[in-house]
Enzyme design. Structure first.
Site, PDB file in Angstrom:
ATOM      1  N   ARG A   1      -9.771   0.478   8.799  1.00 33.75           N
ATOM      2  CA  ARG A   1      -9.272  -0.865   9.063  1.00 33.75           C
ATOM      3  C   ARG A   1     -10.287  -1.712   9.809  1.00 33.75           C
ATOM      4  O   ARG A   1     -10.020  -2.880  10.076  1.00 33.75           O
ATOM      5  CB  ARG A   1      -8.023  -0.745   9.927  1.00 33.75           C
ATOM      6  CG  ARG A   1      -6.773  -1.312   9.247  1.00 33.75           C
ATOM      7  CD  ARG A   1      -5.628  -0.886  10.091  1.00 33.75           C
ATOM      8  NE  ARG A   1      -4.409  -1.569   9.945  1.00 33.75           N
ATOM      9  CZ  ARG A   1      -3.308  -0.996   9.441  1.00 33.75           C
ATOM     10  NH1 ARG A   1      -3.354   0.207   8.924  1.00 33.75           N
ATOM     11  NH2 ARG A   1      -2.181  -1.649   9.471  1.00 33.75           N
TER      12      ARG A   1
ATOM     13  N   ARG B   1      11.210  -5.513   4.812  1.00 37.43           N
ATOM     14  CA  ARG B   1      10.960  -4.072   4.626  1.00 37.43           C
ATOM     15  C   ARG B   1      11.947  -3.236   5.436  1.00 37.43           C
ATOM     16  O   ARG B   1      12.281  -3.545   6.566  1.00 37.43           O
ATOM     17  CB  ARG B   1       9.538  -3.746   5.076  1.00 37.43           C
ATOM     18  CG  ARG B   1       9.278  -2.235   5.177  1.00 37.43           C
ATOM     19  CD  ARG B   1       7.825  -1.887   5.242  1.00 37.43           C
ATOM     20  NE  ARG B   1       7.041  -2.701   6.140  1.00 37.43           N
ATOM     21  CZ  ARG B   1       5.713  -2.751   6.132  1.00 37.43           C
ATOM     22  NH1 ARG B   1       5.031  -2.007   5.275  1.00 37.43           N
ATOM     23  NH2 ARG B   1       5.059  -3.504   6.972  1.00 37.43           N
TER      24      ARG B   1
ATOM     25  N   LYS C   1       0.827  -1.210   0.000  1.00 34.49           N
ATOM     26  CA  LYS C   1       0.000   0.000   0.000  1.00 34.49           C
ATOM     27  C   LYS C   1       0.863   1.263   0.000  1.00 34.49           C
ATOM     28  O   LYS C   1       0.662   2.162  -0.814  1.00 34.49           O
ATOM     29  CB  LYS C   1      -0.938   0.017   1.224  1.00 34.49           C
ATOM     30  CG  LYS C   1      -1.919  -1.145   1.264  1.00 34.49           C
ATOM     31  CD  LYS C   1      -2.868  -1.065   2.450  1.00 34.49           C
ATOM     32  CE  LYS C   1      -2.185  -1.141   3.794  1.00 34.49           C
ATOM     33  NZ  LYS C   1      -1.490  -2.428   4.060  1.00 34.49           N
TER      34      LYS C   1
ATOM     35  N   ARG D   1      11.298  -1.598  10.959  1.00 32.59           N
ATOM     36  CA  ARG D   1      10.235  -1.329  11.927  1.00 32.59           C
ATOM     37  C   ARG D   1      10.162  -2.452  12.949  1.00 32.59           C
ATOM     38  O   ARG D   1      10.241  -3.624  12.578  1.00 32.59           O
ATOM     39  CB  ARG D   1       8.878  -1.235  11.200  1.00 32.59           C
ATOM     40  CG  ARG D   1       8.643   0.090  10.520  1.00 32.59           C
ATOM     41  CD  ARG D   1       7.464   0.078   9.583  1.00 32.59           C
ATOM     42  NE  ARG D   1       6.243  -0.505  10.121  1.00 32.59           N
ATOM     43  CZ  ARG D   1       5.073  -0.534   9.458  1.00 32.59           C
ATOM     44  NH1 ARG D   1       4.995   0.018   8.239  1.00 32.59           N
ATOM     45  NH2 ARG D   1       4.016  -1.083   9.982  1.00 32.59           N
TER      46      ARG D   1
ATOM     47  N   ARG E   1      -0.297  -9.360  13.033  1.00 33.03           N
ATOM     48  CA  ARG E   1      -0.964  -8.291  12.255  1.00 33.03           C
ATOM     49  C   ARG E   1      -1.802  -8.873  11.126  1.00 33.03           C
ATOM     50  O   ARG E   1      -2.867  -8.345  10.802  1.00 33.03           O
ATOM     51  CB  ARG E   1       0.083  -7.302  11.728  1.00 33.03           C
ATOM     52  CG  ARG E   1       0.646  -6.426  12.860  1.00 33.03           C
ATOM     53  CD  ARG E   1       1.957  -5.769  12.480  1.00 33.03           C
ATOM     54  NE  ARG E   1       1.839  -4.882  11.363  1.00 33.03           N
ATOM     55  CZ  ARG E   1       2.830  -4.607  10.518  1.00 33.03           C
ATOM     56  NH1 ARG E   1       4.007  -5.163  10.675  1.00 33.03           N
ATOM     57  NH2 ARG E   1       2.632  -3.767   9.528  1.00 33.03           N
TER      58      ARG E   1
HETATM   59  P1  ADP Z   1       2.114  -1.874   3.192  1.00 28.48           P
HETATM   60  O1  ADP Z   1       2.124  -0.367   3.175  1.00 28.48           O
HETATM   61  O2  ADP Z   1       0.908  -2.447   2.513  1.00 28.48           O
HETATM   62  O3  ADP Z   1       2.307  -2.455   4.567  1.00 28.48           O
HETATM   63  P2  ADP Z   1       4.672  -1.610   1.766  1.00 28.48           P
HETATM   64  O4  ADP Z   1       4.348  -0.741   0.606  1.00 28.48           O
HETATM   65  O5  ADP Z   1       5.449  -1.001   2.874  1.00 28.48           O
HETATM   66  O6  ADP Z   1       3.354  -2.370   2.325  1.00 28.48           O
HETATM   67  O7  ADP Z   1       5.463  -2.877   1.175  1.00 28.48           O
HETATM   68  C1  ADP Z   1       5.955  -3.913   2.046  1.00 28.48           C
HETATM   69  C2  ADP Z   1       7.337  -4.347   1.577  1.00 28.48           C
HETATM   70  O8  ADP Z   1       7.224  -5.029   0.334  1.00 28.48           O
HETATM   71  C3  ADP Z   1       8.295  -3.175   1.339  1.00 28.48           C
HETATM   72  O9  ADP Z   1       9.578  -3.591   1.729  1.00 28.48           O
HETATM   73  C4  ADP Z   1       8.216  -2.942  -0.178  1.00 28.48           C
HETATM   74  O10 ADP Z   1       9.447  -2.432  -0.695  1.00 28.48           O
HETATM   75  C5  ADP Z   1       7.948  -4.343  -0.698  1.00 28.48           C
HETATM   76  N1  ADP Z   1       7.057  -4.370  -1.869  1.00 28.48           N
HETATM   77  C6  ADP Z   1       5.959  -3.588  -2.115  1.00 28.48           C
HETATM   78  N2  ADP Z   1       5.373  -3.925  -3.280  1.00 28.48           N
HETATM   79  C7  ADP Z   1       6.099  -4.959  -3.787  1.00 28.48           C
HETATM   80  C8  ADP Z   1       6.003  -5.751  -4.979  1.00 28.48           C
HETATM   81  N3  ADP Z   1       5.015  -5.560  -5.876  1.00 28.48           N
HETATM   82  N4  ADP Z   1       6.932  -6.723  -5.177  1.00 28.48           N
HETATM   83  C9  ADP Z   1       7.912  -6.933  -4.250  1.00 28.48           C
HETATM   84  N5  ADP Z   1       8.058  -6.228  -3.124  1.00 28.48           N
HETATM   85  C10 ADP Z   1       7.176  -5.249  -2.882  1.00 28.48           C
HETATM   86  P1  AMP Z   2       0.706   0.436   9.069  1.00 29.43           P
HETATM   87  O1  AMP Z   2       1.808   1.421   8.911  1.00 29.43           O
HETATM   88  O2  AMP Z   2      -0.517   0.773   8.264  1.00 29.43           O
HETATM   89  O3  AMP Z   2       1.157  -0.989   8.867  1.00 29.43           O
HETATM   90  O4  AMP Z   2       0.231   0.542  10.597  1.00 29.43           O
HETATM   91  C1  AMP Z   2       1.105   0.245  11.665  1.00 29.43           C
HETATM   92  C2  AMP Z   2       0.290   0.079  12.963  1.00 29.43           C
HETATM   93  O5  AMP Z   2      -0.368   1.323  13.296  1.00 29.43           O
HETATM   94  C3  AMP Z   2      -0.833  -0.957  12.924  1.00 29.43           C
HETATM   95  O6  AMP Z   2      -0.383  -2.284  13.161  1.00 29.43           O
HETATM   96  C4  AMP Z   2      -1.758  -0.434  14.031  1.00 29.43           C
HETATM   97  O7  AMP Z   2      -1.258  -0.746  15.319  1.00 29.43           O
HETATM   98  C5  AMP Z   2      -1.660   1.079  13.846  1.00 29.43           C
HETATM   99  N1  AMP Z   2      -2.680   1.575  12.886  1.00 29.43           N
HETATM  100  C6  AMP Z   2      -2.453   2.159  11.681  1.00 29.43           C
HETATM  101  N2  AMP Z   2      -3.598   2.480  11.077  1.00 29.43           N
HETATM  102  C7  AMP Z   2      -4.594   2.087  11.924  1.00 29.43           C
HETATM  103  C8  AMP Z   2      -6.023   2.114  11.862  1.00 29.43           C
HETATM  104  N3  AMP Z   2      -6.682   2.626  10.802  1.00 29.43           N
HETATM  105  N4  AMP Z   2      -6.708   1.602  12.913  1.00 29.43           N
HETATM  106  C9  AMP Z   2      -6.084   1.101  13.976  1.00 29.43           C
HETATM  107  N5  AMP Z   2      -4.745   1.019  14.099  1.00 29.43           N
HETATM  108  C10 AMP Z   2      -4.010   1.517  13.080  1.00 29.43           C
END
Ligand code: ADP
Ligand code: AMP
Length: 214
Positions: free
Chosen positions: A88, A127, A13, A160, A171
């Site tokens: 969420r 990541r 995302k 992270r 999660r």
């Molecule tokens: P989210 O915001 O949904 O938690 P991220 O955008 O942070 O996910 O992506 C999670 C990890 O996967 C990051 O390290 C990112 O660089 C990697 N990633 C994202 N999209 C792809 C893809 N299409 N193919 C491979 N790796 C990806």
């Molecule tokens: P994310 O960066 O989206 O993976 O979010 C990291 C963490 O922040 C999650 O695991 C939750 O603990 C908290 N968080 C982020 N967005 C929300 C949401 N919309 N509702 C509740 N918790 C959230």
């Protein structure tokens, strides 16, 4: 363009959000980023959120909804926005509808990025994030040019704490229980498009852009 990015943790995302907000020139509202910023700054909100984040649990709905409501009232959201990681829960989605109704606007599209669990764990555990600008990398799929240094701003790149494997699994469980029901919620409203998130980043981006009719 008023958009929501839906998908499990590690689906991509944040990665896709960076492309979308640049293309449409809209603000990127990531509740996770807002919480991480508050944790870093040691605010009361940060202290409260950290307890949930460290356990892989969701921050309570009323806390998140209030933050998003305030953010959506800011001037830069007038022409559109991209919500990433919010809503969420069904309660958050219902509250978002109430807030948007009051503003006389609606969500145009909900982009659901679909990725299977084994891929999610691989993505989240590899990541890396820039401590300074928040740019996202992956040790295999998108490495930084210099080790642990952000390509964009030169900031330190870190892992992270909630990307530890046990927390990622928790999660994903929370996602299945609390967030997955939103797929039906937005399907029923006719605003959902599902994208195959298991393709490489470029193909995912192209599919999203074409689903948005561009
Ligand atoms: P989210 O915001 O949904 O938690 P991220 O955008 O942070 O996910 O992506 C999670 C990890 O996967 C990051 O390290 C990112 O660089 C990697 N990633 C994202 N999209 C792809 C893809 N299409 N193919 C491979 N790796 C990806
Ligand atoms: P994310 O960066 O989206 O993976 O979010 C990291 C963490 O922040 C999650 O695991 C939750 O603990 C908290 N968080 C982020 N967005 C929300 C949401 N919309 N509702 C509740 N918790 C959230």
């Amino acid at each position: 363009m008023r958009l929501v990015l839906l998908g499990p943790p590690g689906a991509g995302k944040g990665t896709q959000a960076a492309y979308i907000v640049e293309k449409f020139n809209i603000p990127h509202i990531s509740t996770g980023d807002i919480f991480r910023k508050n944790v870093k700054e040691g605010t009361e909100l940060g202290k409260k959120a950290k307890a949930y984040m460290d356990k892989g649990e969701l921050v309570p709905d009323e806390v998140v909804v209030a933050i998003v409501e305030d953010r959506l009232k800011e001037d830069d959201c007038k022409e559109g926005f991209l919500l990433d990681g919010f809503p969420r829960t069904v309660t958050q989605a219902e509250n978002l509808d109430i807030v948007l109704d009051k503003m006389n606007v609606a969500i145009n599209k909900v982009i659901n990025i679909n990725v299977n669990k084994d891929v999610l764990v691989e993505r989240a555990s590899g990541r890396r994030v820039c401590r300074n600008c928040g740019a996202t990398y992956h040790i295999v799929f998108k490495p930084t040019k210099a080790e642990n240094i952000c390509d964009i701003c030169g900031g330190e790149v870190y892992q992270r704490s909630d990307d530890a494997e046990a927390t990622v699994s928790k999660r994903i469980e929370v996602y299945i229980q609390e967030t997955q029901p939103l797929i039906k919620y937005y399907e029923n409203k006719g605003s959902l498009v599902t994208i195959n998130g298991e393709q490489d980043m470029d193909h995912v981006r192209k599919d999203i852009i074409s689903a948005l009719g561009e």
